[in-house]
Design a protein around this motif. Structure first.
Motif, PDB file in Angstrom:
ATOM      1  N   MET A   1      42.793  65.111  52.863  1.00  0.00           N
ATOM      2  CA  MET A   1      42.858  65.070  51.401  1.00  0.00           C
ATOM      3  C   MET A   1      41.996  63.917  50.875  1.00  0.00           C
ATOM      4  SD  MET A   1      46.885  65.816  50.590  1.00  0.00           S
ATOM      5  CE  MET A   1      46.573  66.490  48.952  1.00  0.00           C
ATOM      6  N   ILE A   2      41.631  64.042  49.603  1.00  0.00           N
ATOM      7  CA  ILE A   2      40.893  62.969  48.935  1.00  0.00           C
ATOM      8  C   ILE A   2      41.890  62.119  48.157  1.00  0.00           C
ATOM      9  CG2 ILE A   2      39.169  62.433  47.179  1.00  0.00           C
ATOM     10  CD1 ILE A   2      37.692  64.931  47.957  1.00  0.00           C
ATOM     11  N   ALA A   3      41.812  60.827  48.349  1.00  0.00           N
ATOM     12  CA  ALA A   3      42.721  59.903  47.685  1.00  0.00           C
ATOM     13  C   ALA A   3      41.947  59.027  46.718  1.00  0.00           C
ATOM     14  CB  ALA A   3      43.454  59.043  48.708  1.00  0.00           C
ATOM     15  N   CYS A   4      42.634  58.584  45.673  1.00  0.00           N
ATOM     16  CA  CYS A   4      42.062  57.675  44.682  1.00  0.00           C
ATOM     17  C   CYS A   4      43.026  56.517  44.493  1.00  0.00           C
ATOM     18  CB  CYS A   4      41.834  58.396  43.353  1.00  0.00           C
ATOM     19  SG  CYS A   4      41.278  57.315  42.015  1.00  0.00           S
ATOM     20  N   LEU A   5      42.493  55.305  44.546  1.00  0.00           N
ATOM     21  CA  LEU A   5      43.292  54.121  44.264  1.00  0.00           C
ATOM     22  C   LEU A   5      42.808  53.527  42.950  1.00  0.00           C
ATOM     23  CD1 LEU A   5      44.694  51.614  46.714  1.00  0.00           C
ATOM     24  CD2 LEU A   5      43.529  50.705  44.712  1.00  0.00           C
ATOM     25  N   LEU A   6      43.726  53.291  42.045  1.00  0.00           N
ATOM     26  CA  LEU A   6      43.399  52.896  40.674  1.00  0.00           C
ATOM     27  C   LEU A   6      44.083  51.567  40.327  1.00  0.00           C
ATOM     28  CD1 LEU A   6      42.262  53.643  37.803  1.00  0.00           C
ATOM     29  CD2 LEU A   6      44.414  54.836  37.412  1.00  0.00           C
ATOM     30  N   ILE A   7      43.296  50.656  39.738  1.00  0.00           N
ATOM     31  CA  ILE A   7      43.827  49.389  39.208  1.00  0.00           C
ATOM     32  C   ILE A   7      43.440  49.333  37.735  1.00  0.00           C
ATOM     33  CG2 ILE A   7      43.861  46.879  39.412  1.00  0.00           C
ATOM     34  CD1 ILE A   7      42.942  47.163  42.285  1.00  0.00           C
ATOM     35  N   PRO A   8      44.323  49.714  36.819  1.00  0.00           N
ATOM     36  CA  PRO A   8      43.965  49.726  35.392  1.00  0.00           C
ATOM     37  C   PRO A   8      43.636  48.321  34.887  1.00  0.00           C
ATOM     38  CG  PRO A   8      46.000  50.957  35.811  1.00  0.00           C
ATOM     39  CD  PRO A   8      45.690  50.206  37.056  1.00  0.00           C
ATOM     40  N   GLY A   9      42.648  48.245  33.987  1.00  0.00           N
ATOM     41  CA  GLY A   9      42.277  46.966  33.398  1.00  0.00           C
ATOM     42  C   GLY A   9      41.847  45.937  34.424  1.00  0.00           C
ATOM     43  N   PHE A  10      41.067  46.369  35.409  1.00  0.00           N
ATOM     44  CA  PHE A  10      40.736  45.469  36.518  1.00  0.00           C
ATOM     45  C   PHE A  10      39.979  44.232  36.054  1.00  0.00           C
ATOM     46  CE2 PHE A  10      37.962  43.939  39.895  1.00  0.00           C
ATOM     47  CZ  PHE A  10      38.867  43.744  40.926  1.00  0.00           C
ATOM     48  N   GLU A  11      39.005  44.402  35.130  1.00  0.00           N
ATOM     49  CA  GLU A  11      38.216  43.246  34.679  1.00  0.00           C
ATOM     50  C   GLU A  11      39.098  42.188  34.039  1.00  0.00           C
ATOM     51  OE1 GLU A  11      37.588  46.346  33.953  1.00  0.00           O
ATOM     52  OE2 GLU A  11      35.539  46.875  34.559  1.00  0.00           O
ATOM     53  N   LEU A  12      40.093  42.618  33.239  1.00  0.00           N
ATOM     54  CA  LEU A  12      40.996  41.660  32.617  1.00  0.00           C
ATOM     55  C   LEU A  12      41.884  40.994  33.660  1.00  0.00           C
ATOM     56  CD1 LEU A  12      42.254  40.338  30.128  1.00  0.00           C
ATOM     57  CD2 LEU A  12      43.761  42.327  29.919  1.00  0.00           C
ATOM     58  N   ARG A  13      42.396  41.758  34.601  1.00  0.00           N
ATOM     59  CA  ARG A  13      43.232  41.183  35.648  1.00  0.00           C
ATOM     60  C   ARG A  13      42.458  40.149  36.464  1.00  0.00           C
ATOM     61  NH1 ARG A  13      47.959  44.034  36.775  1.00  0.00           N
ATOM     62  NH2 ARG A  13      48.176  46.005  35.639  1.00  0.00           N
ATOM     63  N   ALA A  14      41.184  40.447  36.751  1.00  0.00           N
ATOM     64  CA  ALA A  14      40.370  39.506  37.514  1.00  0.00           C
ATOM     65  C   ALA A  14      40.131  38.230  36.716  1.00  0.00           C
ATOM     66  CB  ALA A  14      39.043  40.154  37.909  1.00  0.00           C
ATOM     67  N   ALA A  15      39.889  38.361  35.403  1.00  0.00           N
ATOM     68  CA  ALA A  15      39.656  37.183  34.571  1.00  0.00           C
ATOM     69  C   ALA A  15      40.921  36.339  34.418  1.00  0.00           C
ATOM     70  CB  ALA A  15      39.143  37.612  33.199  1.00  0.00           C
ATOM     71  N   LEU A  16      42.100  36.952  34.551  1.00  0.00           N
ATOM     72  CA  LEU A  16      43.354  36.232  34.388  1.00  0.00           C
ATOM     73  C   LEU A  16      43.878  35.638  35.694  1.00  0.00           C
ATOM     74  CD1 LEU A  16      45.334  38.565  31.936  1.00  0.00           C
ATOM     75  CD2 LEU A  16      44.120  36.443  31.417  1.00  0.00           C
ATOM     76  N   ARG A  17      43.154  35.812  36.794  1.00  0.00           N
ATOM     77  CA  ARG A  17      43.626  35.280  38.075  1.00  0.00           C
ATOM     78  C   ARG A  17      43.773  33.763  38.007  1.00  0.00           C
ATOM     79  NH1 ARG A  17      45.507  38.381  42.264  1.00  0.00           N
ATOM     80  NH2 ARG A  17      44.214  37.441  43.874  1.00  0.00           N
ATOM     81  N   SER A  18      42.876  33.108  37.285  1.00  0.00           N
ATOM     82  CA  SER A  18      42.946  31.654  37.163  1.00  0.00           C
ATOM     83  C   SER A  18      43.808  31.207  35.992  1.00  0.00           C
ATOM     84  CB  SER A  18      41.535  31.075  36.996  1.00  0.00           C
ATOM     85  OG  SER A  18      40.898  31.620  35.851  1.00  0.00           O
ATOM     86  N   ARG A  19      44.267  32.149  35.155  1.00  0.00           N
ATOM     87  CA  ARG A  19      45.120  31.834  34.002  1.00  0.00           C
ATOM     88  C   ARG A  19      46.286  32.813  33.942  1.00  0.00           C
ATOM     89  NH1 ARG A  19      40.221  31.928  29.826  1.00  0.00           N
ATOM     90  NH2 ARG A  19      39.431  33.284  31.476  1.00  0.00           N
ATOM     91  N   PRO A  20      47.165  32.773  34.934  1.00  0.00           N
ATOM     92  CA  PRO A  20      48.234  33.789  35.007  1.00  0.00           C
ATOM     93  C   PRO A  20      49.197  33.768  33.833  1.00  0.00           C
ATOM     94  CG  PRO A  20      48.624  32.000  36.576  1.00  0.00           C
ATOM     95  CD  PRO A  20      47.249  31.795  36.025  1.00  0.00           C
ATOM     96  N   ARG A  21      49.319  32.628  33.128  1.00  0.00           N
ATOM     97  CA  ARG A  21      50.274  32.560  32.010  1.00  0.00           C
ATOM     98  C   ARG A  21      49.871  33.496  30.875  1.00  0.00           C
ATOM     99  NH1 ARG A  21      48.492  29.721  27.744  1.00  0.00           N
ATOM    100  NH2 ARG A  21      46.566  28.512  27.979  1.00  0.00           N
ATOM    101  N   LEU A  22      48.565  33.825  30.770  1.00  0.00           N
ATOM    102  CA  LEU A  22      48.114  34.718  29.697  1.00  0.00           C
ATOM    103  C   LEU A  22      48.491  36.173  29.961  1.00  0.00           C
ATOM    104  CD1 LEU A  22      44.543  33.313  28.904  1.00  0.00           C
ATOM    105  CD2 LEU A  22      46.695  32.872  27.710  1.00  0.00           C
ATOM    106  N   ALA A  23      48.913  36.484  31.180  1.00  0.00           N
ATOM    107  CA  ALA A  23      49.251  37.871  31.505  1.00  0.00           C
ATOM    108  C   ALA A  23      50.508  38.345  30.783  1.00  0.00           C
ATOM    109  CB  ALA A  23      49.424  38.032  33.016  1.00  0.00           C
ATOM    110  N   VAL A  24      51.330  37.407  30.292  1.00  0.00           N
ATOM    111  CA  VAL A  24      52.590  37.800  29.653  1.00  0.00           C
ATOM    112  C   VAL A  24      52.543  37.639  28.142  1.00  0.00           C
ATOM    113  CG1 VAL A  24      53.945  37.284  31.710  1.00  0.00           C
ATOM    114  CG2 VAL A  24      53.530  35.485  30.028  1.00  0.00           C
ATOM    115  N   VAL A  25      51.383  37.290  27.587  1.00  0.00           N
ATOM    116  CA  VAL A  25      51.236  37.149  26.137  1.00  0.00           C
ATOM    117  C   VAL A  25      50.223  38.173  25.653  1.00  0.00           C
ATOM    118  CG1 VAL A  25      51.773  34.695  26.301  1.00  0.00           C
ATOM    119  CG2 VAL A  25      49.386  35.439  26.294  1.00  0.00           C
TER     120      VAL A  25
END
Length: 393
Positions: A1-25
């Motif tokens: 079978m063909i599988a797809c792995l999806l991470i929605p909003g990846f660019e934003l998640r990557a930018a927030l790696r150094s500022r995790p507190r912004l993920a909840v606001v």
């Protein structure tokens, strides 16, 4: 079978790696300098406040005055995405990245290793890690796998068997299709709001009303074409970086730094004399964020002057003072040189040059960029309905 792995909003998640507190606001990814001022992916708190991706900046701030704009970090996102792909490859999956946050792979080669499709998808999700909230889907076709991943919850895998494809796709929204915003409104005005209602329309009528774009969307609503996954070649690990003690905005200094990085990259023994096909120039900017430009060379080369001519003009596009400059060899060509011919090439030599040209196109625009014309209704009076351009492996 063909599988797809999806991470929605990846660019934003990557930018927030150094500022995790912004993920909840309420936060959204800001547009890059010089681009149309539309907000990118948004956090769950921003979505709850009424902000959606693609909204104009003024409208988003009026909707949610406390919205925090996150500076884009394309270089950081590229590094994080490469890390995700490498973790999947270490787990045994031959991955074909579609875009940052979306990757497809086949499970056939690892089903016996992990004990079935479901176990293989669980291994893929575990390889990525729960911090990214990945979700997975699997089916007999690429679009079905993508649709299954889109409806899955974080950490969940949805598997669609062949006989269930049609009933699974029917109630899903049109937003899964690669259409312009105006097309969505046009279809909804006609009463077409789901994939099933679009798939039920005659293909010729869709092509006549919406053109080639609509014809492809209609095909995807019916499951899409069956196309095998092409696992990517191992990425070249040739990176040179130069950090500055103070932020640099002088173009002459940046050009000299770029020349030094290029000399160091050309001298790397791992290159083994192979020419560059695709390179990337990236910078870490003062005040946070980054800048990145990728260039696919028209002809693979290892000549210093030609590489400098291709990448040097990109330095003037850097929008802010630079703290670090990076030069990356994204892809190397397979050959180490090219013998020019005195006469026009024929036979195998011409075929070899054609294959090299196709590799250049795929390196620049992705695996599905090379297509072929397939006749579907040559008797039709509508030119757009007579043939389709389908991707070729």
């Amino acid at each position: 079978m063909i599988a797809c792995l999806l991470i929605p909003g990846f660019e934003l998640r990557a930018a927030l790696r150094s500022r995790p507190r912004l993920a909840v606001v309420p936060a959204a990814l800001a547009a890059e300098p010089g681009r149309e001022q539309l907000v990118g992916p948004v956090t769950a708190a921003a979505e709850a406040a009424g902000v959606v991706a693609g909204m104009r900046l003024g409208e988003a701030l009026a909707t949610c005055p406390e919205l925090v704009l996150v500076e884009p970090d394309p270089a950081g996102a590229e590094r994080e995405w490469e890390g995700v792909l490498r973790r999947l490859e270490d787990a045994g999956f031959g991955v074909e990245p579609v875009e940052p946050g979306v990757v497809v792979f086949e499970t056939r080669g690892v089903e016996r290793l992990y004990g079935g499709v479901e176990a293989a998808l669980s291994k893929a999700l575990a390889s990525v890690g729960p911090a990214w909230d990945p979700r997975a889907g699997a089916g007999q076709r690429r679009f079905v796998a993508l649709a299954a991943a889109s409806v899955a919850r974080p950490g969940q895998a949805v598997i669609v068997e062949g006989e269930e494809e049609r009933s699974f796709l029917e109630p899903l929204p049109l937003s899964l299709l690669p259409l312009d915003e105006g097309r969505y409104a046009e279809l909804e005005g006609l009463g077409v709001r789901t994939l099933g209602s679009l798939a039920a329309l005659p293909g010729g009528a869709v092509a006549e009303r919406l053109g080639q774009e609509g014809k492809r969307a209609w095909s995807l609503a019916r499951g899409g074409e069956r196309r095998r996954v092409r696992g990517r070649s191992p990425a070249a690990e040739l990176i040179e970086a130069l950090s500055f003690p103070e932020a640099v905005a002088n173009e002459l200094t940046l050009r000299r730094a770029f020349g030094a990085l290029l000399d160091r990259l050309l001298a790397r023994p791992e290159r083994a004399g192979r020419p560059f096909r695709k390179l990337a120039l990236a910078a870490r900017l003062v005040g946070g964020g980054s800048w990145r430009r990728t260039v696919t060379l028209r002809e693979a080369t290892g000549e210093r002057g030609r590489v400098r001519s291709a990448l040097g003009p990109k330095l003037v596009e850097i929008p802010a003072p630079v703290l670090e400059l990076r030069l990356e060899a994204v892809e190397l060509a397979e050959h180490t040189g090219q013998q020019l011919a005195l006469v026009a090439p024929e036979g195998e030599e011409a075929g070899s040059r054609l294959r090299e040209g196709l590799r250049q196109v795929r390196a620049s625009a992705g695996g599905g960029a090379v297509g072929g014309v397939v006749e579907v209704a040559p008797w039709s009076r509508i030119p757009e309905a007579r043939a389709l351009v389908l991707p070729r492996d």
